[in-house]
Motif scaffolding. Structure first.
Motif, PDB file in Angstrom:
ATOM      1  N   PHE A 402      -0.356   6.005  10.463  1.00  0.00           N
ATOM      2  CA  PHE A 402       0.318   5.732   9.192  1.00  0.00           C
ATOM      3  C   PHE A 402      -0.619   5.937   7.997  1.00  0.00           C
ATOM      4  CE2 PHE A 402       3.641   2.838  11.343  1.00  0.00           C
ATOM      5  CZ  PHE A 402       4.574   3.853  11.348  1.00  0.00           C
ATOM      6  N   ARG A 403      -1.873   5.564   8.135  1.00  0.00           N
ATOM      7  CA  ARG A 403      -2.804   5.764   7.020  1.00  0.00           C
ATOM      8  C   ARG A 403      -3.011   7.255   6.732  1.00  0.00           C
ATOM      9  NH1 ARG A 403      -5.756   1.217   9.354  1.00  0.00           N
ATOM     10  NH2 ARG A 403      -5.347  -0.594   8.025  1.00  0.00           N
ATOM     11  N   THR A 404      -2.959   8.062   7.781  1.00  0.00           N
ATOM     12  CA  THR A 404      -3.138   9.501   7.613  1.00  0.00           C
ATOM     13  C   THR A 404      -1.940  10.149   6.939  1.00  0.00           C
ATOM     14  OG1 THR A 404      -4.555   9.631   9.574  1.00  0.00           O
ATOM     15  CG2 THR A 404      -3.524  11.681   8.831  1.00  0.00           C
ATOM     16  N   HIS A 405      -0.744   9.732   7.323  1.00  0.00           N
ATOM     17  CA  HIS A 405       0.465  10.451   6.895  1.00  0.00           C
ATOM     18  C   HIS A 405       1.256   9.758   5.783  1.00  0.00           C
ATOM     19  CE1 HIS A 405       0.008  13.421  10.039  1.00  0.00           C
ATOM     20  NE2 HIS A 405      -0.192  12.452  10.912  1.00  0.00           N
ATOM     21  N   LEU A 406       0.833   8.569   5.374  1.00  0.00           N
ATOM     22  CA  LEU A 406       1.534   7.879   4.282  1.00  0.00           C
ATOM     23  C   LEU A 406       0.557   7.616   3.144  1.00  0.00           C
ATOM     24  CD1 LEU A 406       3.597   5.244   6.329  1.00  0.00           C
ATOM     25  CD2 LEU A 406       4.413   7.422   5.403  1.00  0.00           C
ATOM     26  N   SER A 407      -0.015   8.698   2.613  1.00  0.00           N
ATOM     27  CA  SER A 407      -0.967   8.547   1.516  1.00  0.00           C
ATOM     28  C   SER A 407      -0.247   8.036   0.274  1.00  0.00           C
ATOM     29  CB  SER A 407      -1.649   9.889   1.213  1.00  0.00           C
ATOM     30  OG  SER A 407      -0.681  10.873   0.927  1.00  0.00           O
ATOM     31  N   CYS A 408      -0.935   7.227  -0.527  1.00  0.00           N
ATOM     32  CA  CYS A 408      -0.319   6.591  -1.691  1.00  0.00           C
ATOM     33  C   CYS A 408      -0.655   7.325  -2.985  1.00  0.00           C
ATOM     34  CB  CYS A 408      -0.785   5.139  -1.786  1.00  0.00           C
ATOM     35  SG  CYS A 408       0.050   4.063  -0.625  1.00  0.00           S
ATOM     36  N   ASP A 409       0.295   7.312  -3.880  1.00  0.00           N
ATOM     37  CA  ASP A 409       0.169   7.946  -5.186  1.00  0.00           C
ATOM     38  C   ASP A 409       0.298   6.854  -6.242  1.00  0.00           C
ATOM     39  OD1 ASP A 409       0.332   9.350  -7.525  1.00  0.00           O
ATOM     40  OD2 ASP A 409       1.868  10.755  -6.856  1.00  0.00           O
TER      41      ASP A 409
END
Length: 422
Positions: A402-409
């Motif tokens: 999840f940390r790899t594919h749900l990067s935050c903006d």
């Protein structure tokens, strides 16, 4: 109790549910043999217990990270063995821990081998599902019924939808401790006899709720699921926009049990079950794995979830000894199908000798329990040591995925806040 014997839980007797503790005893006689015990009561009032016999070293100390159990609930070096081997006196009991507000409380104690097991020392381990600053908020909007867990701070946070077959807050609250905003939603909130169909729109509402939340910074939403929730997760990834990363754990590749509708039409027929293929074991629990119809058979093609049309990423997790589904077989077929369609957005991991009930680590392992859909006790499969080791590895793998594919903006989050202020 002996004033000289000390039982310590390190680094602290208070910890998160998914964190290990180091159990140490000091003040014993050189090479003294004692029994270590653990005891806990679940939310249904059922008592679970475990025990293991240890021999102190020359200094009168025992360290479960180092020393082997000689006999008892397990044998060998198992630092968290007293926790995962907790077991009820009666058959087919699952440790019920779904409410996040109360900690999992475990009493550890040290006892003489002789003198009817006189207690020498004890310590209480409080294992919390919600860490400091995590908030819990019930959600009731439209058809949406769930519980939202938010990490401390202003965000932005990656968003995850946790799909459980029945209401449970454990996995969602623990992920929130790790920095994810998590909405947990149950597939079944009603009596199963009343459920004739499921509507993907209801779960889409959960995805939209997370996408619109002002503290969510990820471009899309992640979904984590197991068992029946896993095929709903596949359907969300295939039919609903905004699902970026899907974790499928020990489920089916087809829509199981009841028809699935979306936007007022049936999109997937149910994969049916043949009860004549159930195997009854001597313990009274059933093996139901072989009663599930083949989703690849021509007559069942209408139930197969078309994951090849998704743009998101997948993490498939299967226990090789799952006795509820042919999870490994379904996983291998889905991986092959995605690759055949040119998809490179897939990871998969299978765990030898792990069973169906893969959960966050350090909870009691249970080989059988009552099945809420089947209405009978069933065998879940798995060899205890291998199963609990798989849970530790899987839990880290899910968070990394999840940390790899749900990067935050952060800019996107700020824009949402400004829109709400206006």
């Amino acid at each position: 109790m002996s004033s000289q014997v000390r039982l310590r839980l390190l680094p602290s007797a208070r910890c998160l549910f998914d964190e290990p503790v180091q159990v140490k005893v000091a003040g014993l006689r050189s090479r003294q043999v004692v029994t270590m015990r653990a005891r806990s009561t679940d939310e249904k009032g059922v008592t679970f217990s475990s025990s293991a016999t240890y021999r102190a070293d020359g200094s009168g100390e025992i360290d479960l990270d180092r020393d082997p159990s000689l006999r008892g609930s397990y044998v060998g070096v198992e630092p968290m063995g007293l926790l995962w081997s907790l077991k009820a006196d009666s058959l087919h009991k699952m440790f019920q821990k779904s409410n996040s507000l109360n900690p999992h409380v475990v009493k550890f104690s040290v006892h003489e081998e002789e003198e009817e097991g006189r207690m020498l020392a004890e310590a209480i381990n409080e294992r919390f599902l919600m860490g400091d600053g995590v908030s819990r908020c019930p959600v009731k909007e439209g058809n949406l019924r769930g519980v939202l867990f938010t990490p401390p701070g202003d965000g932005p946070f990656p968003a995850v939808l946790d799909l459980c077959s029945f209401p449970c807050e454990k996995r969602a609250s623990l992920l929130a401790n790790r920095g994810f905003m998590v909405l947990t939603v149950a597939v079944f909130n009603d009596k199963l006899a009343n459920i004739k169909e499921l509507h993907l729109d209801h779960f889409e509402e959960a995805v939209d709720f997370l996408k619109q939340h002002p503290k969510v910074g990820s471009k899309g939403v992640g979904v984590v699921s197991r068992s029946k929730g896993a095929d709903i997760a596949l359907s969300l990834a295939s039919f609903v926009s905004g699902v970026e990363a899907t974790v499928w754990i020990n489920g089916c590749s087809a829509n199981a049990a009841v028809p699935l509708f979306y936007k007022n039409r049936q999109i997937l027929s149910p994969l049916l079950f043949d009860s004549s293929k159930i195997i009854l074991t001597e313990s009274g629990a059933s093996i139901i794995k072989y009663g599930v119809s083949n989703p690849l058979a021509e007559e069942n093609r209408g139930s197969l979830v078309p994951i090849e049309q998704t743009r998101g990423c997948f993490l498939f997790v299967a226990g090789d000894d799952d006795l509820n589904w042919d999870s490994k077989g379904y996983m291998e077929e889905m991986v092959e199908r995605l690759k055949r369609h040119g998809k490179k957005n897939v990871q998969s991991v299978s765990y030898p000798r792990a069973g169906h009930q893969l959960e966050p680590p350090y909870g009691p392992y249970y080989p059988s329990s009552f099945h809420g859909v089947m209405g009978r006790p069933v065998m879940w499969g798995g060899e205890p040591r291998s199963h609990v080791a798989a849970e530790v590895h899987m839990w880290k793998k899910i968070q990394e995925f999840f940390r790899t594919h749900l990067s935050c903006d952060a800019a996107q989050t700020k824009a949402k806040l400004q829109t709400q202020i206006r």
